[in-house]
Design a protein around this motif. Sequence first.
Motif, PDB file in Angstrom:
ATOM      1  N   LEU A  29       3.330  15.311   9.896  1.00  0.00           N
ATOM      2  CA  LEU A  29       3.593  15.294   8.178  1.00  0.00           C
ATOM      3  C   LEU A  29       3.845  13.925   7.967  1.00  0.00           C
ATOM      4  N   LEU A  30       4.577  13.111   8.900  1.00  0.00           N
ATOM      5  CA  LEU A  30       4.857  11.867   8.482  1.00  0.00           C
ATOM      6  C   LEU A  30       3.833  10.953   8.518  1.00  0.00           C
ATOM      7  N   SER A  31       2.919  11.058   9.317  1.00  0.00           N
ATOM      8  CA  SER A  31       1.879  10.132   9.502  1.00  0.00           C
ATOM      9  C   SER A  31       1.041  10.421   8.491  1.00  0.00           C
ATOM     10  N   GLY A  32       0.774  11.625   7.968  1.00  0.00           N
ATOM     11  CA  GLY A  32       0.006  12.024   6.732  1.00  0.00           C
ATOM     12  C   GLY A  32       0.448  11.451   5.498  1.00  0.00           C
ATOM     13  N   LEU A  33       1.955  11.537   5.602  1.00  0.00           N
ATOM     14  CA  LEU A  33       2.430  10.976   4.109  1.00  0.00           C
ATOM     15  C   LEU A  33       2.215   9.361   4.089  1.00  0.00           C
ATOM     16  N   ALA A  34       2.383   8.743   5.585  1.00  0.00           N
ATOM     17  CA  ALA A  34       2.305   7.256   5.364  1.00  0.00           C
ATOM     18  C   ALA A  34       0.833   6.784   4.982  1.00  0.00           C
ATOM     19  N   VAL A  35      -0.114   7.458   5.499  1.00  0.00           N
ATOM     20  CA  VAL A  35      -1.380   7.127   5.336  1.00  0.00           C
ATOM     21  C   VAL A  35      -1.788   7.423   3.932  1.00  0.00           C
ATOM     22  N   ALA A  36      -1.356   8.623   3.274  1.00  0.00           N
ATOM     23  CA  ALA A  36      -1.727   8.988   2.025  1.00  0.00           C
ATOM     24  C   ALA A  36      -0.996   8.023   0.825  1.00  0.00           C
ATOM     25  N   GLY A  37       0.229   7.848   1.352  1.00  0.00           N
ATOM     26  CA  GLY A  37       1.008   6.865   0.464  1.00  0.00           C
ATOM     27  C   GLY A  37       0.730   5.499   0.703  1.00  0.00           C
ATOM     28  N   PHE A  38       0.640   4.745   2.065  1.00  0.00           N
ATOM     29  CA  PHE A  38       0.426   3.370   1.796  1.00  0.00           C
ATOM     30  C   PHE A  38      -1.059   2.879   2.122  1.00  0.00           C
ATOM     31  N   VAL A  39      -1.783   3.833   2.392  1.00  0.00           N
ATOM     32  CA  VAL A  39      -3.185   3.415   2.518  1.00  0.00           C
ATOM     33  C   VAL A  39      -3.992   3.930   1.377  1.00  0.00           C
ATOM     34  N   TYR A  40      -3.876   4.921   0.963  1.00  0.00           N
ATOM     35  CA  TYR A  40      -4.518   5.627  -0.268  1.00  0.00           C
ATOM     36  C   TYR A  40      -3.918   5.378  -1.450  1.00  0.00           C
ATOM     37  N   GLY A  41      -2.412   4.989  -1.525  1.00  0.00           N
ATOM     38  CA  GLY A  41      -1.771   4.545  -2.676  1.00  0.00           C
ATOM     39  C   GLY A  41      -1.238   5.615  -3.563  1.00  0.00           C
ATOM     40  N   MET A  42      -1.121   6.905  -3.004  1.00  0.00           N
ATOM     41  CA  MET A  42      -0.261   7.987  -3.722  1.00  0.00           C
ATOM     42  C   MET A  42       1.173   7.851  -3.619  1.00  0.00           C
ATOM     43  N   GLU A  43       1.558   7.770  -5.006  1.00  0.00           N
ATOM     44  CA  GLU A  43       3.112   7.176  -5.176  1.00  0.00           C
ATOM     45  C   GLU A  43       3.933   8.420  -4.699  1.00  0.00           C
ATOM     46  N   LEU A  44       3.422   9.749  -4.832  1.00  0.00           N
ATOM     47  CA  LEU A  44       4.470  10.849  -4.404  1.00  0.00           C
ATOM     48  C   LEU A  44       4.468  10.984  -3.034  1.00  0.00           C
ATOM     49  N   ALA A  45       3.435  10.584  -2.119  1.00  0.00           N
ATOM     50  CA  ALA A  45       3.362  10.509  -0.728  1.00  0.00           C
ATOM     51  C   ALA A  45       4.404   9.324  -0.347  1.00  0.00           C
ATOM     52  N   GLN A  46       4.305   8.164  -0.880  1.00  0.00           N
ATOM     53  CA  GLN A  46       5.423   7.239  -0.540  1.00  0.00           C
ATOM     54  C   GLN A  46       6.683   7.377  -0.621  1.00  0.00           C
ATOM     55  N   ALA A  47       6.947   8.252  -1.745  1.00  0.00           N
ATOM     56  CA  ALA A  47       8.482   8.600  -2.170  1.00  0.00           C
ATOM     57  C   ALA A  47       8.612   9.692  -1.047  1.00  0.00           C
ATOM     58  N   LEU A  48       8.041  10.559  -0.763  1.00  0.00           N
ATOM     59  CA  LEU A  48       8.304  11.606   0.231  1.00  0.00           C
ATOM     60  C   LEU A  48       8.499  10.959   1.650  1.00  0.00           C
ATOM     61  N   PHE A  49       7.664  10.090   1.920  1.00  0.00           N
ATOM     62  CA  PHE A  49       7.787   9.469   3.446  1.00  0.00           C
ATOM     63  C   PHE A  49       9.204   8.579   3.396  1.00  0.00           C
TER      64      PHE A  49
END
Length: 175
Positions: free
Chosen positions: A87-107
């Motif tokens: 989950l944390l890896s998915g959030l990190a990749v979605a947030g910081f690689v693909y730029g999804m702000e919600l994933a960054q916030a959740l991470f």
Amino acid sequence: MDWYQIVLETIDMRSFSNLWFWIALAVVWSTASHWVLGVPFDMVARARRSGGQAGRDLEDMVRITVTRILYIAEEAGLWIVGFGSALLSGLAVAGFVYGMELAQALFLLAFPMSLVAWMNVVTAARIRNEALAGEDLCARLSRHRFWTQVIGMVSIFVTALWGMYQNMSYTALGG
């Protein structure tokens, strides 16, 4: 102006500019620092101040939560670590690689809380292995709370810096 547009303007879906995200961040960390190993910290203060029945109540409550935490860690610990890491890896990749702000916030909420969860297991094991009671137990719980608060302060600081950066970047891009 239609109802849908009013709702979307009121509830901004960008996480770092949303007041609800910052309220949730504050609630998460205040709750984490108040409930030390699932025991409200005012019980620790009362046990230190009064002793007697308050001390016995604290020891009973800690014994129950320590047993519960360690049972969960022993029975499902590997699964929890595996799914949590995924989950944390998915959030990190979605947030910081693909730029999804919600994933960054959740991470930025979940990663520091995973450190606190790991500390809970380590502290519970120490309490059980050292058979802590009385003042030693209160000292261990106070130390645990201190480090939880340190993690919380660093987390809030990093999240605030990242959130300001995101908001300034969004504004600079004409968002």
